[in-house]
Design an enzyme around this catalytic site. Structure first.
Site, PDB file in Angstrom:
ATOM      1  N   ASP A  49       6.394   8.010   3.585  1.00 33.01           N
ATOM      2  CA  ASP A  49       7.583   9.337   3.315  1.00 33.01           C
ATOM      3  C   ASP A  49       6.859  10.253   3.406  1.00 33.01           C
ATOM      4  OD1 ASP A  49       6.151   9.016   1.038  1.00 33.01           O
ATOM      5  OD2 ASP A  49       7.861   8.983  -0.294  1.00 33.01           O
ATOM      6  N   SER A  50       5.386  10.293   3.729  1.00 31.29           N
ATOM      7  CA  SER A  50       4.470  11.435   3.972  1.00 31.29           C
ATOM      8  C   SER A  50       4.668  11.733   5.323  1.00 31.29           C
ATOM      9  CB  SER A  50       3.056  10.920   4.206  1.00 31.29           C
ATOM     10  OG  SER A  50       2.764   9.628   4.682  1.00 31.29           O
TER      11      SER A  50
ATOM     12  N   GLU B 150      -2.971   4.983  -6.702  1.00 27.49           N
ATOM     13  CA  GLU B 150      -3.117   6.437  -5.967  1.00 27.49           C
ATOM     14  C   GLU B 150      -3.891   7.348  -7.098  1.00 27.49           C
ATOM     15  OE1 GLU B 150      -1.506   9.964  -3.268  1.00 27.49           O
ATOM     16  OE2 GLU B 150      -0.228   8.233  -3.722  1.00 27.49           O
TER      17      GLU B 150
ATOM     18  N   GLU C  84       8.018   3.824  -5.385  1.00 30.64           N
ATOM     19  CA  GLU C  84       7.056   4.436  -6.463  1.00 30.64           C
ATOM     20  C   GLU C  84       7.937   4.022  -8.015  1.00 30.64           C
ATOM     21  OE1 GLU C  84       5.662   8.163  -3.863  1.00 30.64           O
ATOM     22  OE2 GLU C  84       6.567   8.358  -5.642  1.00 30.64           O
TER      23      GLU C  84
ATOM     24  N   LYS D 145       8.352  -0.362   0.208  1.00 30.78           N
ATOM     25  CA  LYS D 145       7.521   0.250  -0.826  1.00 30.78           C
ATOM     26  C   LYS D 145       8.025   1.245  -1.711  1.00 30.78           C
ATOM     27  CE  LYS D 145       3.945   3.255  -0.346  1.00 30.78           C
ATOM     28  NZ  LYS D 145       4.168   4.370  -1.477  1.00 30.78           N
TER      29      LYS D 145
ATOM     30  N   ASP E 190       8.340   3.042   3.377  1.00 28.25           N
ATOM     31  CA  ASP E 190       8.782   3.647   2.209  1.00 28.25           C
ATOM     32  C   ASP E 190      10.099   3.820   1.906  1.00 28.25           C
ATOM     33  OD1 ASP E 190       6.506   4.131   0.497  1.00 28.25           O
ATOM     34  OD2 ASP E 190       5.812   5.812   1.519  1.00 28.25           O
TER      35      ASP E 190
END
Length: 271
Positions: free
Chosen positions: A51-52, A189, A122, A120, A90
Site C-alpha cells: 500500500d506504499s 518493521e 497490519e 498482508k 496489502d
C-alpha cells in the site's frame, strides 16, 4: 544448493523451508508489470504489492488514501510480469479493520481478481479474528507488526516502535498470536534489532524485517527507496543500491538537449 534454486515456483511452503534451512528470504515491493518482470527474472523470492503505492505511485503523504480497487489494479499489473516469485498484496486501510466479514470479502476480491498468492494486513491481537477467517477460507496471510504505517496518525511519528518494555512484550505476544491464527510469515518493521531477533527465534514461521536488524529470516525494502528513485526518504535502515533519480535526470536532460539541437533523431534513427 539453496531452497530457492531447487523450486520452480516460490510458495509459502518454500519460505518455511528457507527458514528451516537458515536461508534468508529476499522481498521487494513492486507496483507494475515492467519492474515486476525485472525483479522476478533477477531471482527475488517475494514481491509485495504494498500500500506504499499510495506514497510512491500516487504521491499521497500516507498509505491511508489508497483504495481496494487501486490495489487490485497494481496487483493485476504485477502478476502479469512474474513467473516464479511469490506475490503478496496489502489489504489497504479500511478494508479489514471494521469486522472479519469485510476483511474476508476484501481478501477474496484480491485473490480472485488479481491471481495473487497471499495477502498482508497490519495489526496484532485486534486483527486475529479477521486473520483466522481469511486463513480458514484458504487464503495465506502475512502479518505486520511494529511500525504499522496505516496507524501513523495514532502513533504520530515514524520513530522506532517497541523500545519500551510494555510495547515490546505486547509485540512478542502479538507475534505468537499471529502464528497461532495461521499467518505463514510476518513483517517486523522498525523495531530494535535485539527484539526482532528474540521474536524471530520464538516463531516457527519466517519474519521479514525492515529496519529490524539482520536476525530476521528475510528483508524487504520499497523499490523506490532501494533504487534511489526517491531522494527525500533516507532512514537509517535503507541501503540505496542505485541512484536512479540522478541517472534518469541526466538521461532526460540529454534527450531534451538532443531534441532541441536537432541531433535526435539522426539519419540512422529515421526511415
Amino acid at each position: 544448493m539453496s531452497v530457492n534454486k531447487e523450486v520452480k515456483r516460490i510458495t509459502t511452503h518454500t519460505l518455511q523451508k528457507m527458514k528451516s534451512n537458515g536461508e534468508k528470504i529476499s522481498m521487494i515491493t513492486a507496483y507494475d508489470f515492467s519492474f515486476a518482470r525485472i525483479f522476478d527474472a533477477a531471482g527475488i523470492d517475494v514481491i509485495l504489492v504494498g500500500d506504499s503505492a499510495s506514497n510512491v505511485m500516487a504521491g499521497h503523504e500516507t498509505t491511508l488514501p489508497i483504495t481496494l480497487d487501486q490495489m487490485i489494479y497494481h496487483a493485476q499489473s504485477v502478476l502479469r510480469g512474474i513467473h516464479r516469485c511469490l506475490v503478496v498484496v496489502d489489504l489497504p486501510f479500511g478494508t479489514y479493520q471494521s469486522n472479519s466479514d469485510i476483511a474476508l470479502a476484501s481478501a477474496i476480491r484480491i485473490m480472485k481478481e488479481t491471481g495473487a498468492h497471499a495477502i498482508k494486513l497490519e495489526g496484532g491481537e485486534e486483527a486475529v479474528e479477521s486473520i483466522k477467517r481469511i486463513v480458514h477460507a484458504g487464503i495465506p496471510v502475512m502479518g505486520h507488526l511494529g511500525l504499522t504505517p496505516q496507524s501513523i496518525y495514532k502513533f504520530g511519528t515514524y520513530t522506532v516502535r517497541a523500545k519500551e518494555e510494555e510495547e515490546a512484550n505486547k509485540l512478542k505476544k502479538d507475534a505468537l498470536l499471529l502464528q497461532e491464527a495461521g499467518c505463514f510469515a510476518t513483517v517486523l518493521e522498525k523495531i530494535p534489532a535485539i527484539l526482532a531477533k528474540e521474536v524471530s527465534e520464538s516463531l516457527h514461521i519466517p519474519t521479514i524485517g525492515i529496519g529490524a536488524g539482520n536476525a530476521c529470516d528475510g528483508q524487504v525494502l520499497v523499490m523506490h527507496d532501494m533504487l534511489g528513485i526517491n531522494t527525500e526518504f533516507k532512514p537509517r535502515f535503507l541501503r540505496q543500491y542505485l541512484n536512479l533519480h540522478e541517472q534518469i535526470t541526466g538521461a532526460v536532460q540529454q534527450y531534451i538537449g538532443d531534441v532541441k539541437s536537432g541531433d535526435f533523431p539522426n539519419e540512422h534513427e529515421s526511415y
